[in-house]
Design an enzyme around this catalytic site. Structure first.
Site, short mmCIF file in Angstrom:
data_model
loop_
_atom_site.label_atom_id
_atom_site.label_comp_id
_atom_site.label_asym_id
_atom_site.label_seq_id
_atom_site.Cartn_x
_atom_site.Cartn_y
_atom_site.Cartn_z
N PHE B 131 0.85 -1.19 0.00
CA PHE B 131 0.00 0.00 0.00
C PHE B 131 0.90 1.24 0.00
O PHE B 131 1.94 1.27 0.65
CB PHE B 131 -0.94 -0.01 1.21
CG PHE B 131 -1.97 1.07 1.12
CD1 PHE B 131 -3.09 0.92 0.32
CD2 PHE B 131 -1.79 2.27 1.80
CE1 PHE B 131 -4.03 1.95 0.20
CE2 PHE B 131 -2.72 3.30 1.68
CZ PHE B 131 -3.84 3.14 0.89
N ASP B 208 1.19 -5.31 8.01
CA ASP B 208 0.10 -4.37 7.82
C ASP B 208 -1.19 -5.18 7.63
O ASP B 208 -1.32 -5.90 6.63
CB ASP B 208 0.38 -3.48 6.60
CG ASP B 208 -0.76 -2.48 6.35
OD1 ASP B 208 -1.89 -2.73 6.79
OD2 ASP B 208 -0.49 -1.46 5.69
N TYR B 233 -11.04 1.81 10.13
CA TYR B 233 -12.21 2.41 9.46
C TYR B 233 -12.71 1.59 8.27
O TYR B 233 -13.62 2.01 7.58
CB TYR B 233 -11.96 3.86 9.05
CG TYR B 233 -10.67 4.18 8.34
CD1 TYR B 233 -10.49 3.83 7.01
CD2 TYR B 233 -9.64 4.85 8.99
CE1 TYR B 233 -9.31 4.14 6.36
CE2 TYR B 233 -8.46 5.16 8.34
CZ TYR B 233 -8.29 4.81 7.03
OH TYR B 233 -7.12 5.12 6.39
N LYS B 234 -12.10 0.43 8.06
CA LYS B 234 -12.59 -0.46 7.01
C LYS B 234 -13.57 -1.46 7.64
O LYS B 234 -14.69 -1.10 7.97
CB LYS B 234 -11.40 -1.14 6.33
CG LYS B 234 -10.42 -0.15 5.68
CD LYS B 234 -9.22 -0.85 5.09
CE LYS B 234 -8.20 0.15 4.55
NZ LYS B 234 -8.69 0.88 3.36
N ARG B 381 -12.61 -2.04 -7.96
CA ARG B 381 -12.54 -2.84 -6.75
C ARG B 381 -13.91 -2.91 -6.12
O ARG B 381 -14.57 -1.89 -5.92
CB ARG B 381 -11.53 -2.20 -5.79
CG ARG B 381 -11.06 -3.13 -4.71
CD ARG B 381 -9.90 -2.51 -3.95
NE ARG B 381 -10.32 -1.32 -3.22
CZ ARG B 381 -9.60 -0.75 -2.25
NH1 ARG B 381 -8.41 -1.24 -1.91
NH2 ARG B 381 -10.03 0.32 -1.64
#
Lengths: 409, 409
Positions: B131, B208, B233-234, B381
């Site tokens: 990422f 991660d 927050y996912k 996505r």
């Protein structure tokens, strides 16, 4: 009882107070036992507007706009709220303030950025009475960069003087970092002159405005400050742990900050290889902005804008004047000593009084419904937040302290 | 239409879904135009409990307990919520997880801590498909410590393999840092084997977990991971910019992290001279914890606890299986290619499909009320968050995409 020490006089001050109505803009405490809150300098009260804004945000923005919110205004909130804070509270033209991480992380980034501007110099100057987190951050940076910390020994009653700073400066000084207002005594240091002598020695300065932002006017651009950080949960009433702000003067936007993250990159959603810092203040952002905290900052700043920083300062002076008068009349006879400047021009929005048994006395004061701070070892700190503290509230708090101070502990 | 591609079949999957009721635990979107939300992997929806908790907190705790809140439970929220997250979602025994700053700042602290454990080694290994913020943080750390980044070239479809890591390891490798799940393809890498080969080479690993925490079980203790960070927050639905978590295995609690702040110090309110790190995971805390964000994390974790991470994982598999089936049947004929693993055991909770004109197609899809992500250059996505995504919702979204993909753009 006579003069400013009478209850009638305190009530008269409330009646004349142009900011009195702002107390109603904050949520009331449902705590019946609480008679006075003298800790707004540590944690400000919640503005009603903040609760409304957060509730609406959760439903209408997070809940309904969902991921689209990021491109509909959330992403640049750090700069937008920063610009507004800069204009309203710290005298910074647009494009130089951003809301970010905790005060500690912000200090780390800015002191590192400042040090990177003077890589050949080996010293950081700060003072042994600086707020703890500032001292610990400085120690950590010095350790990692192989620098030396030059500690100024300061009298909390005056805070650091320009002469002290000047005497400590030399060809090895890379960075000076100091607090504008002493967290114990509320002594205001001479930002202008200290900035000037620091620059004369070829060093950069990082100001900590935690105890000044929102309680008195600060003029960062005018004074030529390099960097500043400040806390938003004190006089800006943004809520516990709300994000701090960073100021970096525009000509320092070429400097590197150490925590390189995607949201400080030019075109973050390109997600490309290699960190290329964004233009301007944005490069000091690292990760995803904490939106709920930012909303608290935004609402807090708007209240200050509406009330006006000059009127806030005037009320802070009036409140601390009353506190000093009552200390002299009521507390000094019981062994409490004023440990803050007597000249209001040199004093922020709180005062500290000391007595050797302060810790036990504070327990009694709090149990009696007056919230104050104990500051180790012997300090009792009375915070007088202009938007939320009333003169009668202060009078009653001092009356309670007087009664408890007169009793054997 | 037949098999799993019929609407009836999607509805049957909803009817059998043990987690179907959890959709009602989140605030509804008031947006009539929105027919499907396939971005819960980027920003989860707001739980109703979070709005209630925050509202109550502002009134009853911040508003009424005021500064006392810090000693009545706020101060140790980072560890308490961390412990719970560790237990519920990442297989960490108590005392090893803390909620802190942004993911980026957390990565910075932990990679620096890991590097400090191997000061004589000069390399950090990561992959070019990691990422973006991970890559930028690594570059920044390498620059400041005079280290070299060894970039693995990975195929997003498989993610990094243990063989690739093994081939890159050597006596100079200090730290390996990788994502557990590829943010593009959702490929799950072999955490256990990669951790093992990293340790065999005498290096430490920082994982991660942004795209895995809350959507599948992770066993950090069992795999012997050194450090991990992850986003809340996912799949944890903690809100935009909510604070990330850090995991540091207990035997690494003696390491130094660079951002030394007062709330990571032993006895912070002593405010004494010299940074003396707190015992345990607390030393990874720097500044004042962001309480509103922490409440969002807490409520999000409790929903995952209640639903059960195994049931969440099962539903993620079922959702992505349906998405793959519909991609094959409906989208491949229109030039869209599956760019995620076909084996559900190797796939997280999202899939990516590609087509050269993805950017324009995504604009059309979003305009039609189906929220998906465009991932540069050619990816679309589709995030399938098990607590909030329904099978019929997915079916309708795929039907919309099919129609738009068939049209000339």
């Amino acid at each position: 009882m006579s003069g400013s020490s009478s209850l009638a006089q305190a009530r008269a001050l409330d009646a004349e107070d142009e900011l009195a109505d702002y107390r109603g803009r904050f949520l009331p405490s449902g705590d019946e036992e609480l008679t006075a809150y003298l800790d707004g300098n540590s944690l400000g009260r919640p503005p009603r507007a903040t609760l409304d804004r957060i509730t609406e945000f959760v439903r209408q923005e997070w809940g309904s706009r969902l991921i689209r919110g990021w491109s509909e205004g959330w992403l640049d909130l750090p700069e937008r709220v920063g610009d507004r804070l800069g204009e309203v509270a710290v005298g910074a033209a647009a494009g130089q303030v951003v809301i970010g991480d905790s005060t500690t992380v912000c200090l780390y980034k800015l002191i590192r950025a400042a040090a990177s501007a003077r890589p050949e110099r080996r010293e950081i100057v700060t003072d042994d009475g600086n707020f703890p987190t500032d001292r610990y951050v400085v120690e950590g940076i010095a350790e990692e960069l192989g620098m030396v910390v030059r500690w100024l020994e300061t009298d909390p009653l005056t805070g650091v003087t320009a002469r002290q700073v000047s005497d400590a400066l030399g060809p090895e000084t890379a960075v000076v970092t100091l607090s504008h207002i002493d967290y114990r005594s509320a002594a205001i240091v001479d930002m202008g002159e200290i900035t000037r002598v620091t620059h004369a020695a070829g060093a950069l300065i990082v100001w900590d405005l935690c105890h000044s932002v929102g309680c008195l006017p600060v003029e960062l651009d005018e004074l030529g400050a390099d960097f500043a950080v400040g806390c938003t949960y004190k006089y800006l009433n943004a809520g516990p742990g709300a994000p701090a702000f960073m100021y970096a003067r525009s000509d320092h936007h070429g400097l590197r900050q150490p925590v390189q993250g995607w949201l400080g990159r030019h075109d973050p959603f390109e997600m490309g290889p290699g960190y290329e810092p964004a233009a301007g203040i944005r490069r000091f952002v690292s990760g995803t902005p904490p939106i709920l905290g930012l909303l608290g900052v935004s609402e807090g700043v708007e209240l200050v804008a509406e009330a006006g920083i000059d009127r806030i300062r005037s009320k802070a002076v009036a409140l601390t004047e009353l506190a000093v008068t009552l200390t002299d009349e009521w507390l000094t006879p019981h062994g409490l000593r004023l440990a803050s400047p007597r000249d209001p021009a040199l004093r922020g929005a709180h005062i500290t009084v000391t007595r050797p048994d302060a810790a036990r006395l504070v327990d009694r004061i709090i149990a009696a419904g007056v919230l104050v701070d104990h500051r180790s070892p012997d300090g009792i700190r009375l915070g007088l937040s202009p938007l939320t503290t009333g003169f009668e509230e202060l009078w009653r708090a001092m009356d309670t302290i007087r009664q408890l101070a007169a009793e054997p502990l």
